[in-house]
Design an enzyme around this catalytic site. Structure first.
Site, PDB file in Angstrom:
ATOM      1  N   GLU A  32       5.844 -14.076  -1.545  1.00 47.02           N
ATOM      2  CA  GLU A  32       6.020 -12.841  -2.315  1.00 47.02           C
ATOM      3  C   GLU A  32       5.210 -11.710  -1.690  1.00 47.02           C
ATOM      4  O   GLU A  32       3.985 -11.644  -1.831  1.00 47.02           O
ATOM      5  CB  GLU A  32       5.609 -13.050  -3.777  1.00 47.02           C
ATOM      6  CG  GLU A  32       6.446 -14.067  -4.519  1.00 47.02           C
ATOM      7  CD  GLU A  32       7.884 -13.622  -4.714  1.00 47.02           C
ATOM      8  OE1 GLU A  32       8.148 -12.400  -4.780  1.00 47.02           O
ATOM      9  OE2 GLU A  32       8.756 -14.507  -4.808  1.00 47.02           O
ATOM     10  N   GLU A  86       2.399  -9.385 -11.703  1.00 46.11           N
ATOM     11  CA  GLU A  86       3.245  -9.583 -10.524  1.00 46.11           C
ATOM     12  C   GLU A  86       3.828 -10.993 -10.496  1.00 46.11           C
ATOM     13  O   GLU A  86       4.994 -11.186 -10.128  1.00 46.11           O
ATOM     14  CB  GLU A  86       2.474  -9.312  -9.228  1.00 46.11           C
ATOM     15  CG  GLU A  86       3.333  -9.405  -7.982  1.00 46.11           C
ATOM     16  CD  GLU A  86       4.490  -8.433  -7.984  1.00 46.11           C
ATOM     17  OE1 GLU A  86       5.645  -8.873  -7.769  1.00 46.11           O
ATOM     18  OE2 GLU A  86       4.255  -7.228  -8.185  1.00 46.11           O
ATOM     19  N   GLU A 124      12.388 -12.206 -11.498  1.00 41.36           N
ATOM     20  CA  GLU A 124      13.320 -11.955 -10.401  1.00 41.36           C
ATOM     21  C   GLU A 124      13.941 -13.253  -9.889  1.00 41.36           C
ATOM     22  O   GLU A 124      15.148 -13.313  -9.630  1.00 41.36           O
ATOM     23  CB  GLU A 124      12.609 -11.224  -9.264  1.00 41.36           C
ATOM     24  CG  GLU A 124      12.271  -9.786  -9.606  1.00 41.36           C
ATOM     25  CD  GLU A 124      11.546  -9.066  -8.483  1.00 41.36           C
ATOM     26  OE1 GLU A 124      11.179  -9.708  -7.473  1.00 41.36           O
ATOM     27  OE2 GLU A 124      11.342  -7.848  -8.617  1.00 41.36           O
TER      28      GLU A 124
END
Length: 122
Positions: free
Chosen positions: A32, A73, A80
């Site tokens: 990520e 995050e 996502e």
């Protein structure tokens, strides 16, 4: 109905949960980009928080705001990944979910700046 994946109890459940959490952190660090960037930001700003903070409360606020960014995050990345797992097709609800997650990260980053400003102005 309980999930069939939740069979462990007691100490074994704690061990499993720790293993899954560390696997998730490892994935975020390896894959990520946004998490990597925010981790770098934290690595730069935590020492400054220790130096700028006059007491434990100020240091905790500045470091805690950075940890909050990392947490948000991780949740955004999970959203996502879940949306992409369901479908890679463009859909208004998929866009909305991803945009909302992104907005949460933006607010958390803004909070870092606000906390730092307020501590430094005090």
């Amino acid at each position: 109905m309980d999930s069939p994946h939740k069979g462990a109890t007691g100490l074994q459940r704690l061990i499993n949960a720790t293993r899954y959490s560390l696997a998730g952190l490892g994935e975020a660090v390896r894959r990520e980009t946004a998490f990597q960037q925010e981790l770098l930001l934290a690595a730069l700003l935590v020492p400054l928080a220790l130096w700028w903070g006059d007491d434990g409360t100020e240091r905790a606020l500045m470091i805690g705001s950075l940890v909050l960014v990392l947490i948000v995050e991780l949740v955004n990345s999970a959203i996502e990944a879940t949306v992409d797992r369901v479908s890679l097709d463009a859909h208004p609800l998929a866009k909305r979910a991803k945009d909302l997650g992104s907005a949460a990260v933006m607010l958390a980053l803004g909070n870092v700046g606000l906390v730092r400003l307020l501590v430094l102005l005090d």
